[in-house]
Design a protein around this motif. Structure first.
Motif, mmCIF file in Angstrom:
data_model
loop_
_atom_site.group_PDB
_atom_site.id
_atom_site.type_symbol
_atom_site.label_atom_id
_atom_site.label_comp_id
_atom_site.label_asym_id
_atom_site.label_seq_id
_atom_site.Cartn_x
_atom_site.Cartn_y
_atom_site.Cartn_z
ATOM 1 N N VAL B 194 -24.249 -27.228 -68.987
ATOM 2 C CA VAL B 194 -23.752 -25.901 -68.602
ATOM 3 C C VAL B 194 -24.664 -25.296 -67.542
ATOM 4 O O VAL B 194 -24.211 -24.689 -66.569
ATOM 5 N N GLU B 195 -25.978 -25.487 -67.733
ATOM 6 C CA GLU B 195 -26.932 -24.908 -66.780
ATOM 7 C C GLU B 195 -26.844 -25.602 -65.414
ATOM 8 O O GLU B 195 -26.890 -24.957 -64.368
ATOM 9 N N LEU B 196 -26.671 -26.928 -65.424
ATOM 10 C CA LEU B 196 -26.512 -27.658 -64.158
ATOM 11 C C LEU B 196 -25.214 -27.259 -63.455
ATOM 12 O O LEU B 196 -25.184 -27.042 -62.245
ATOM 13 N N TRP B 197 -24.142 -27.173 -64.209
ATOM 14 C CA TRP B 197 -22.853 -26.770 -63.628
ATOM 15 C C TRP B 197 -22.909 -25.344 -63.089
ATOM 16 O O TRP B 197 -22.322 -25.029 -62.057
ATOM 17 N N THR B 198 -23.622 -24.455 -63.811
ATOM 18 C CA THR B 198 -23.724 -23.068 -63.342
ATOM 19 C C THR B 198 -24.494 -23.009 -62.031
ATOM 20 O O THR B 198 -24.137 -22.273 -61.104
ATOM 21 N N LYS B 199 -25.553 -23.823 -61.933
ATOM 22 C CA LYS B 199 -26.289 -23.841 -60.662
ATOM 23 C C LYS B 199 -25.407 -24.392 -59.546
ATOM 24 O O LYS B 199 -25.398 -23.879 -58.424
ATOM 25 N N LEU B 200 -24.642 -25.440 -59.878
ATOM 26 C CA LEU B 200 -23.714 -26.012 -58.889
ATOM 27 C C LEU B 200 -22.690 -24.958 -58.449
ATOM 28 O O LEU B 200 -22.387 -24.821 -57.255
ATOM 29 N N LEU B 201 -22.172 -24.249 -59.415
ATOM 30 C CA LEU B 201 -21.175 -23.199 -59.143
ATOM 31 C C LEU B 201 -21.747 -22.137 -58.202
ATOM 32 O O LEU B 201 -21.093 -21.726 -57.231
ATOM 33 N N VAL B 202 -22.966 -21.719 -58.457
ATOM 34 C CA VAL B 202 -23.597 -20.718 -57.583
ATOM 35 C C VAL B 202 -23.791 -21.298 -56.183
ATOM 36 O O VAL B 202 -23.511 -20.635 -55.171
ATOM 37 N N ASN B 203 -24.245 -22.549 -56.130
ATOM 38 C CA ASN B 203 -24.427 -23.167 -54.813
ATOM 39 C C ASN B 203 -23.096 -23.308 -54.071
ATOM 40 O O ASN B 203 -23.031 -23.113 -52.863
ATOM 41 N N CYS B 204 -22.042 -23.657 -54.807
ATOM 42 C CA CYS B 204 -20.724 -23.765 -54.165
ATOM 43 C C CYS B 204 -20.268 -22.417 -53.616
ATOM 44 O O CYS B 204 -19.566 -22.347 -52.613
ATOM 45 N N ALA B 205 -20.680 -21.344 -54.288
ATOM 46 C CA ALA B 205 -20.246 -20.001 -53.879
ATOM 47 C C ALA B 205 -21.036 -19.456 -52.689
ATOM 48 O O ALA B 205 -20.595 -18.506 -52.044
ATOM 49 N N TYR B 206 -22.207 -20.022 -52.412
ATOM 50 C CA TYR B 206 -23.040 -19.486 -51.330
ATOM 51 C C TYR B 206 -23.323 -20.453 -50.191
ATOM 52 O O TYR B 206 -23.339 -20.059 -49.022
ATOM 53 N N ASN B 207 -23.582 -21.714 -50.508
ATOM 54 C CA ASN B 207 -24.209 -22.575 -49.497
ATOM 55 C C ASN B 207 -23.373 -22.754 -48.241
ATOM 56 O O ASN B 207 -23.848 -22.544 -47.133
ATOM 57 N N ALA B 208 -22.103 -23.142 -48.407
ATOM 58 C CA ALA B 208 -21.268 -23.416 -47.238
ATOM 59 C C ALA B 208 -21.002 -22.132 -46.451
ATOM 60 O O ALA B 208 -21.049 -22.127 -45.218
ATOM 61 N N ILE B 209 -20.730 -21.041 -47.156
ATOM 62 C CA ILE B 209 -20.411 -19.782 -46.477
ATOM 63 C C ILE B 209 -21.609 -19.296 -45.668
ATOM 64 O O ILE B 209 -21.484 -18.931 -44.492
ATOM 65 N N SER B 210 -22.771 -19.297 -46.302
ATOM 66 C CA SER B 210 -23.995 -18.895 -45.604
ATOM 67 C C SER B 210 -24.241 -19.788 -44.392
ATOM 68 O O SER B 210 -24.682 -19.328 -43.331
ATOM 69 N N ALA B 211 -23.909 -21.080 -44.539
ATOM 70 C CA ALA B 211 -24.125 -22.030 -43.440
ATOM 71 C C ALA B 211 -23.165 -21.757 -42.286
ATOM 72 O O ALA B 211 -23.578 -21.666 -41.122
ATOM 73 N N LEU B 212 -21.883 -21.622 -42.590
ATOM 74 C CA LEU B 212 -20.882 -21.481 -41.521
ATOM 75 C C LEU B 212 -21.098 -20.198 -40.730
ATOM 76 O O LEU B 212 -20.882 -20.165 -39.523
ATOM 77 N N ALA B 213 -21.526 -19.143 -41.427
ATOM 78 C CA ALA B 213 -21.757 -17.872 -40.727
ATOM 79 C C ALA B 213 -23.209 -17.716 -40.298
ATOM 80 O O ALA B 213 -23.528 -16.785 -39.564
ATOM 81 N N GLN B 214 -24.076 -18.620 -40.760
ATOM 82 C CA GLN B 214 -25.518 -18.487 -40.509
ATOM 83 C C GLN B 214 -25.994 -17.086 -40.890
ATOM 84 O O GLN B 214 -26.635 -16.390 -40.092
ATOM 85 N N MET B 215 -25.674 -16.724 -42.126
ATOM 86 C CA MET B 215 -26.016 -15.387 -42.599
ATOM 87 C C MET B 215 -26.618 -15.452 -43.994
ATOM 88 O O MET B 215 -26.225 -16.284 -44.807
ATOM 89 N N PRO B 216 -27.547 -14.513 -44.288
ATOM 90 C CA PRO B 216 -28.169 -14.467 -45.616
ATOM 91 C C PRO B 216 -27.212 -13.862 -46.656
ATOM 92 O O PRO B 216 -26.192 -13.272 -46.317
ATOM 93 N N TYR B 217 -27.602 -14.024 -47.908
ATOM 94 C CA TYR B 217 -26.698 -13.751 -49.026
ATOM 95 C C TYR B 217 -26.200 -12.311 -49.075
ATOM 96 O O TYR B 217 -25.048 -12.054 -49.431
ATOM 97 N N ALA B 218 -27.070 -11.351 -48.735
ATOM 98 C CA ALA B 218 -26.646 -9.951 -48.822
ATOM 99 C C ALA B 218 -25.492 -9.664 -47.860
ATOM 100 O O ALA B 218 -24.608 -8.862 -48.159
ATOM 101 N N ARG B 219 -25.489 -10.337 -46.701
ATOM 102 C CA ARG B 219 -24.413 -10.124 -45.735
ATOM 103 C C ARG B 219 -23.088 -10.655 -46.260
ATOM 104 O O ARG B 219 -22.026 -10.105 -45.986
ATOM 105 N N LEU B 220 -23.158 -11.758 -47.024
ATOM 106 C CA LEU B 220 -21.955 -12.308 -47.634
ATOM 107 C C LEU B 220 -21.398 -11.315 -48.652
ATOM 108 O O LEU B 220 -20.200 -11.010 -48.660
ATOM 109 N N ALA B 221 -22.300 -10.822 -49.500
ATOM 110 C CA ALA B 221 -21.872 -9.966 -50.603
ATOM 111 C C ALA B 221 -21.363 -8.615 -50.119
ATOM 112 O O ALA B 221 -20.682 -7.905 -50.856
ATOM 113 N N ALA B 222 -21.687 -8.274 -48.865
ATOM 114 C CA ALA B 222 -21.276 -6.966 -48.338
ATOM 115 C C ALA B 222 -19.780 -6.909 -48.025
ATOM 116 O O ALA B 222 -19.216 -5.831 -47.894
#
Lengths: 321, 321
Positions: B194-222
């Motif tokens: 569960v802990e590994l999947w949760t980390k994967l889930l968080v990474n899936c929710a941030y990594n690609a988006i942050s990469a494509l926009a080249q933006m830090p997490y707060a900008r995504l969440a805004a």
């Protein structure tokens, strides 16, 4: 080819929104001897007033002397108006033009998106002709427009328009003849809504992806995963079109998408060009339109939503320090 | 805190894959007096052999003298091995290490992704401990690693492992004590999957988006549209996890995603950092893993597929002229 009529079909043409598309068609008509007024931004207008419009086409630079104004009131007196503003500006343009348009004016919407003609028709007292534009052009320095390919148009009756807003067949044929005098091929199509939706569908399949990766169409088509993504986009657009009352056939839609990459391999989408210049794009009227319309109609559009959100995220950085 | 046992819990530690994570944990153990061999790339290894490992942490630069090798055979004789290679290299690393590992060796997988411990266990003769890593680190110049935050680990039993591959509770407690001697907090969790999947889930929710926009997490969440996109991602990951036999609760998963942007507002994802350096990322093991596993299990994952395809498209340009 010369205008074979003794009196011109339209004595005065105005182009509302002298961006790349508006400047190109305005210049083509002016070159053929028609009286055309471009209405655009001050820098562009001043350059045209001073030096004429510079049209770069077929390896040559053509100088076209023509009228240019920055006040939308300059549509007054025109019997043909080409509306070429971006989709986000359609309603504002309609309101600005409306007081200056007569019942006999013909207003063509040379715009992307499937709703612009209807939006115009809600605000203007004249007939509106939805027009599908097939041209690759770009603005250069102020006063300059570059032509890369095509230039033909498709026109038809306004889908769902009221009787007073829908042009009859003879009127459409008049437009074909008029543009033919300026070497602009115009087709009358039986269902212009299908053609507008198909163009929207193709734009949804390319514009955001080309923008996010800053890559031309051939690079997109080279990856099976991207072709798969484009198919997901096509399915969503077709579902939203169907719920909007427009039936798009699947295989021709997929073929239309595939054809673009083959025909314009080096093309960067307009959204990609806007992004490269940190300029807001039309994405709200492409994938964003599908996402919005899908929500309204209860049609899931997760992939169009994702692409719209990603482009908006990049654009949210333009104002930032 | 000192090691309270007369004999150390593990006499020799090897770190397979001395990237940022491997170098950091290796250095933490070496600083506490343990014998540690880092196995990594030649430039990094040579710098460590010459000058020691430079650990930048808490505003200070610590020089840690320790062994470094570039040959995977250097795991020989280690009774604890930390596998820290990227997920794409797990199988190759397992095959390289296997001949040099004894039945009593303990092999920890300090890797992202939910499958690495099982992959290792298929190839090695020893027990494997799935480990969830919570640390923000980055490699600097060769021989240098920078620590930005956290450093704790979570461990548990290999889900679905064979009896010989699953460590017993006393063994896990031994790891807690051993890392405690190096100021590395380790939690034993009842369901590491569960802990590994949760980390994967968080990474899936941030990594690609942050990469494509080249933006830090707060900008995504805004952006509400991006938060909506992240929710779509979470739903897809939860569906794939469920089909894989792992039950992730919805609200805590959404909370975990929201918490990251609040806790690390200025963080760029590792995928974003890789993209900025035009270096292939782990995306095949993040959104790409969900897309692949979803296809295998018949679970639709259009949004994870889209994000994976977009990052692959950008990466397809790295080799191009």
């Amino acid at each position: 080819m010369e205008n074979s009529n003794a009196t011109p079909l339209f004595r005065k043409v105005a182009v509302m929104g002298a961006g790349a598309v508006g400047s190109f068609y305005g210049a083509m008509l002016a070159r053929a001897g028609h009286q055309v007024t471009l209405i655009g931004r001050p820098a562009h207008v001043q350059a045209i007033q001073r030096d004429g419009l510079k049209l770069e086409m077929g390896g040559q630079m053509h100088t076209v002397r023509m009228d240019a104004q920055s006040d939308p009131a300059a549509v007054a007196g025109a019997d043909l108006v080409l509306c070429c503003v971006k989709s986000g500006d359609t309603e504002a343009a309609a309101l600005q033009m409306a007081p200056h348009l007569g019942a006999d004016t013909l207003l063509m919407s040379l715009q992307n998106g499937v709703d612009n003609a209807a939006t115009l028709a809600r605000h203007v007292p004249c007939r509106v002709v939805p027009t599908v534009v097939y041209v690759a052009v770009a603005l250069g320095a102020p006063g300059t427009v570059r032509h890369f390919g095509r230039g033909d148009l498709a026109i038809g009756a306004l889908p769902g328009g009221t009787q007073s807003s829908v042009p009859e067949w003879p009127t459409l044929q008049t437009l074909v003849d008029f543009f033919a005098s300026a070497q602009v091929p115009v087709r009358i199509v039986p269902d212009v809504a299908v053609e507008l939706w198909t163009k929207l569908l193709v734009n949804c399949a390319y514009n955001a992806i080309s923008a996010l990766a800053q890559m031309p169409y051939a690079r997109l088509a080279a990856l099976a995963d991207i072709r798969g993504l484009q198919q997901d986009i096509v399915h969503e657009v077709i579902a939203v079109a169907a719920a909007s009352g427009v039936s798009l056939p699947l295989q021709p839609s997929l073929d239309a998408v595939a054809k673009i990459a083959a025909g314009m391999p080096q093309q960067l989408s307009s959204t990609a060009q806007d992004m490269a210049r940190r300029k807001p794009s039309e994405i709200d009227h492409l994938n964003g339109f599908i996402a919005r319309r899908g929500r309204e109609l209860g049609v899931p559009t997760p992939v169009n939503q994702a692409l719209h959100a990603l482009v908006k995220l990049v654009e949210s950085g333009y104002e930032a320090p």
